[in-house]
Design a protein around this motif. Structure first.
Motif, mmCIF file in Angstrom:
data_model
loop_
_atom_site.group_PDB
_atom_site.id
_atom_site.type_symbol
_atom_site.label_atom_id
_atom_site.label_comp_id
_atom_site.label_asym_id
_atom_site.label_seq_id
_atom_site.Cartn_x
_atom_site.Cartn_y
_atom_site.Cartn_z
ATOM 1 N N GLU A 1 64.133 50.266 55.751
ATOM 2 C CA GLU A 1 64.866 51.518 55.912
ATOM 3 C C GLU A 1 64.305 52.542 54.932
ATOM 4 O OE1 GLU A 1 68.969 50.564 55.358
ATOM 5 O OE2 GLU A 1 69.097 49.377 57.198
ATOM 6 N N LEU A 2 63.927 53.701 55.451
ATOM 7 C CA LEU A 2 63.343 54.747 54.623
ATOM 8 C C LEU A 2 64.372 55.840 54.373
ATOM 9 C CD1 LEU A 2 59.818 55.050 56.262
ATOM 10 C CD2 LEU A 2 60.581 53.553 54.414
ATOM 11 N N PRO A 3 64.489 56.318 53.137
ATOM 12 C CA PRO A 3 65.545 57.275 52.800
ATOM 13 C C PRO A 3 65.268 58.672 53.331
ATOM 14 C CG PRO A 3 64.130 56.924 50.908
ATOM 15 C CD PRO A 3 63.669 55.958 51.964
ATOM 16 N N ALA A 4 66.341 59.377 53.687
ATOM 17 C CA ALA A 4 66.204 60.771 54.121
ATOM 18 C C ALA A 4 65.729 61.642 52.969
ATOM 19 C CB ALA A 4 67.530 61.274 54.681
ATOM 20 N N GLU A 5 66.214 61.382 51.768
ATOM 21 C CA GLU A 5 65.771 62.107 50.576
ATOM 22 C C GLU A 5 64.776 61.220 49.843
ATOM 23 O OE1 GLU A 5 64.494 64.181 48.021
ATOM 24 O OE2 GLU A 5 66.079 65.270 49.089
ATOM 25 N N THR A 6 63.522 61.645 49.805
ATOM 26 C CA THR A 6 62.480 60.809 49.226
ATOM 27 C C THR A 6 62.523 60.766 47.700
ATOM 28 O OG1 THR A 6 60.906 62.659 49.283
ATOM 29 C CG2 THR A 6 60.954 61.186 51.191
ATOM 30 N N GLU A 7 63.144 61.759 47.076
ATOM 31 C CA GLU A 7 63.247 61.770 45.605
ATOM 32 C C GLU A 7 64.459 60.953 45.178
ATOM 33 O OE1 GLU A 7 61.023 62.655 43.711
ATOM 34 O OE2 GLU A 7 59.768 64.031 44.846
ATOM 35 N N THR A 8 64.399 59.651 45.444
ATOM 36 C CA THR A 8 65.588 58.820 45.264
ATOM 37 C C THR A 8 65.937 58.581 43.796
ATOM 38 O OG1 THR A 8 64.176 56.892 45.549
ATOM 39 C CG2 THR A 8 65.380 57.647 47.474
ATOM 40 N N VAL A 9 64.955 58.600 42.903
ATOM 41 C CA VAL A 9 65.283 58.416 41.481
ATOM 42 C C VAL A 9 66.072 59.623 40.972
ATOM 43 C CG1 VAL A 9 64.336 58.086 39.169
ATOM 44 C CG2 VAL A 9 63.274 56.943 41.119
ATOM 45 N N LEU A 10 65.592 60.821 41.271
ATOM 46 C CA LEU A 10 66.346 62.018 40.908
ATOM 47 C C LEU A 10 67.713 62.027 41.584
ATOM 48 C CD1 LEU A 10 63.643 64.848 41.036
ATOM 49 C CD2 LEU A 10 64.891 64.073 39.013
ATOM 50 N N LEU A 11 67.756 61.604 42.847
ATOM 51 C CA LEU A 11 69.029 61.570 43.566
ATOM 52 C C LEU A 11 69.996 60.610 42.899
ATOM 53 C CD1 LEU A 11 70.882 62.238 45.941
ATOM 54 C CD2 LEU A 11 69.656 60.512 47.291
ATOM 55 N N GLY A 12 69.496 59.453 42.459
ATOM 56 C CA GLY A 12 70.369 58.508 41.761
ATOM 57 C C GLY A 12 70.993 59.116 40.523
ATOM 58 N N SER A 13 70.215 59.890 39.767
ATOM 59 C CA SER A 13 70.772 60.558 38.591
ATOM 60 C C SER A 13 71.790 61.625 38.986
ATOM 61 C CB SER A 13 69.644 61.175 37.759
ATOM 62 O OG SER A 13 68.979 60.178 37.021
ATOM 63 N N ALA A 14 71.532 62.322 40.097
ATOM 64 C CA ALA A 14 72.508 63.299 40.583
ATOM 65 C C ALA A 14 73.802 62.613 41.008
ATOM 66 C CB ALA A 14 71.918 64.101 41.737
ATOM 67 N N MET A 15 73.702 61.411 41.567
ATOM 68 C CA MET A 15 74.905 60.655 41.921
ATOM 69 C C MET A 15 75.725 60.320 40.676
ATOM 70 S SD MET A 15 73.464 58.005 44.779
ATOM 71 C CE MET A 15 72.916 58.550 46.404
ATOM 72 N N LEU A 16 75.050 59.984 39.581
ATOM 73 C CA LEU A 16 75.763 59.769 38.314
ATOM 74 C C LEU A 16 76.578 60.999 37.952
ATOM 75 C CD1 LEU A 16 72.891 58.191 36.154
ATOM 76 C CD2 LEU A 16 74.816 56.969 37.183
ATOM 77 N N ALA A 17 75.948 62.169 38.121
ATOM 78 C CA ALA A 17 76.618 63.427 37.785
ATOM 79 C C ALA A 17 77.846 63.656 38.650
ATOM 80 C CB ALA A 17 75.628 64.587 37.940
ATOM 81 N N VAL A 18 77.724 63.397 39.947
ATOM 82 C CA VAL A 18 78.843 63.616 40.878
ATOM 83 C C VAL A 18 80.031 62.739 40.502
ATOM 84 C CG1 VAL A 18 79.578 63.334 43.270
ATOM 85 C CG2 VAL A 18 77.375 64.386 42.776
ATOM 86 N N ALA A 19 79.752 61.475 40.148
ATOM 87 C CA ALA A 19 80.836 60.580 39.750
ATOM 88 C C ALA A 19 81.431 60.987 38.407
ATOM 89 C CB ALA A 19 80.329 59.144 39.696
#
Length: 538
Positions: free
Chosen positions: A463-481
């Protein structure tokens, strides 16, 4: 006004900052290079001030590029390599370098000065080592600290605090390095790299005493709280906000190691059935489970290292993209390949992949590498054999110097690194995991041939992610939580990650790859047999 979230990734060679919306779309990103210092063989160092200055510049550029209001950023999340930062009581750098330069105050994750200390810790056979696969890597922080205490007691004593790099970034962002309070740390960094037993909320103190670190937590600033990833670390310091070009009330999240941020960025709504594979220069494999799984040669199980209510195991391959590059550089046709790529206005991987497509069309099927086999242990095996002494093997070599011959060796190498992941999947599934699909990110996403070979070699869908910058996205998820815009990290992962497409394995190639995988495993056994033969000559 729309809410935005800032993800900051501190890698080995650069700091990147990305602006995301609540749906996980990256609106803009920017990067700045950071320096590495290599004063001696096996020593690799960095500067925390250099990294912070790069962070400030990357954040300002990303905010400007996104064109968002300065007060629309609700929260910030950090991830970083698992490197060790040494600081004085006032937060200023303390040297860990033979150069004595205080600016060089970070022992990088890839620094192997503490290899002997790692072996000594492993030899203790302490029960805590069950939670790192029974093996101790010099990339962990305890061997590095043991080396400092033994070899440079002056530097060890001068430092008032040692932090993982992700924890340093969050502490500096919140003004938490004032010497008055012990900075908070992440469960992720502490369980994965410091041997903290999060499921029991305790340190293996007898092991610390045994390896000469019994006084480590006597340093007052080492006694800070350990928090779940995505928990609030505190408000953004006003001076830092000004430097970042931001205004308003902004929450800083407790951070993650970079590979774990990449795994978080690909979670979706069913992490327990998938294997997150962060594939680039090296490869990290992270598997989630509700119950602890003890997998020989694979790090973990780690409680709460990504999600606060689950376990992970972490496998890895030390050289993947680096090995592919090496195989290309090492071939006599390398210069001709690069010249052809330049002439075509494309990259050399596209040239090689096109050559393979043409050869397959002519030969039919997947038989191109029937007699060419590679064992990808050129930099040892991290998982699941956990043997850094192993070396690479290639068979089926000829005197050919053509680009077509290089393409075949390149293909055999792609297949070899895919079989390395297959070996890790087998080890996980034999010890309690139920991996049924892969979720991939990293440099592999740029290479369709590599993706297809991976799916075929492992015989699992990718499965390939829609957002390819997944490391940055993971950090943004930390922020949202952290700011409460999602109730927890699982909810943030569901809301912000999506699958772009799925690559299914081709059934008609299964028998071929099953046979080549048997050869791959036999090459390791053969290497051990060759060693035994030669050992008789000693």
């Amino acid at each position: 006004m729309s809410a935005h979230y800032l993800g900051i990734d501190v890698g080995s060679a650069s700091v990147r900052a990305g602006i995301f919306d609540g749906a996980g779309r990256c609106l803009a990103q920017a990067a700045r290079p950071i320096a590495q210092f290599r004063p001696k063989p096996d020593f690799v160092e960095q500067s925390s001030d250099d990294i912070w200055n790069a962070c400030v510049a990357a954040v300002r550029e990303s905010v400007e590029a996104a064109g968002i209001a300065a007060d629309s950023v609700r929260a910030i999340g950090f991830d970083a390599t698992c490197s060790l930062v040494a600081l004085g009581a006032d937060g200023t750098p303390v040297s860990i370098s033979p150069t004595e330069d205080d600016a060089q105050n970070i022992v990088m994750w890839m620094d192997h000065r503490a290899s002997a200390e790692a072996r000594e810790i492993a030899a203790t056979d302490h029960e805590a080592l069950r939670y790192i696969g029974g093996q101790v890597s010099p990339e962990l922080e305890l061997p590095k600290l043991s080396w400092l205490a033994r070899n440079r007691p002056d530097q060890y004593e001068r430092a008032a605090i040692f932090l993982d790099l992700a924890d340093y970034m969050a502490a500096r962002a919140t003004g938490g390095l004032d010497g008055e309070h012990a900075p908070a740390k992440s469960v992720c960094t502490q369980v994965c790299k410091w041997l903290y037993l999060a499921h029991e909320e305790r340190w293996p103190t007898d092991l610390l005493v045994e390896i000469g670190l019994g006084s480590l937590f006597d340093k007052p600033l080492m006694a800070g709280p350990i928090r779940e990833p995505g928990a609030p670390a505190g408000p953004l310091d006003p001076g830092v906000a000004e430097a970042f070009g931001l205004t308003g009330e902004i929450t800083v999240a407790t951070g993650l190691i970079d590979a774990h941020a990449g795994a978080l960025g690909m979670l979706g709504d069913d992490p327990e059935g998938s294997l997150a594979v962060i594939a680039g220069t090296s490869t990290c494999h992270i598997a989630f489970s509700r119950e602890p799984c003890f997998v020989p040669g694979v790090w973990g199980p780690y409680w709460g290292a990504v999600l606060p209510d689950g376990w992970i195991n972490e496998g890895g391959q030390s050289a993947v993209g680096a090995l592919i590059d090496h195989v290309i550089r090492d071939h006599a046709a390398c210069d001709a390949l690069m010249a052809e790529a330049k002439e075509q206005g494309t990259n050399h991987f596209d040239v090689l992949n096109a050559r393979l497509d043409a050869m397959e069309a002519e030969a039919g099927g997947a038989a191109l590498t029937r007699n060419i086999h590679v064992l990808d242990y050129h930099h040892g095996n991290r998982s699941p054999l956990a043997d850094a002494s192993l070396t690479g093997i290639a068979t089926g070599l000829t005197l050919a110097e053509s680009i077509d011959d290089l393409a075949l060796r390149y293909l055999a190498t792609l297949q070899a690194v895919s079989y390395g992941t297959r070996h890790i999947v087998e080890a996980l599934n034999e010890n309690g995991h139920q991996v049924t699909r892969l979720r991939l990110c990293g440099g592999i996403l740029k290479n369709e041939r590599w993706l297809a070979e991976t799916a075929d070699a492992i015989d699992l869908p990718i499965e390939l992610p829609a957002e390819t910058e997944t490391v940055l996205l993971g950090s943004a998820m930390l922020a949202v939580a952290a700011c409460g815009d999602q109730p927890d990290l699982r909810a943030a992962a569901v809301a912000m990650s999506a699958t772009d497409r799925v690559i299914e394995p081709r059934a008609e190639r299964r028998a071929f790859h099953d046979a080549k995988y048997r050869v791959y495993r036999a090459l390791h056994a053969d290497q051990l047999a060759y060693r035994a033969i030669m050992a008789k000559t000693d």
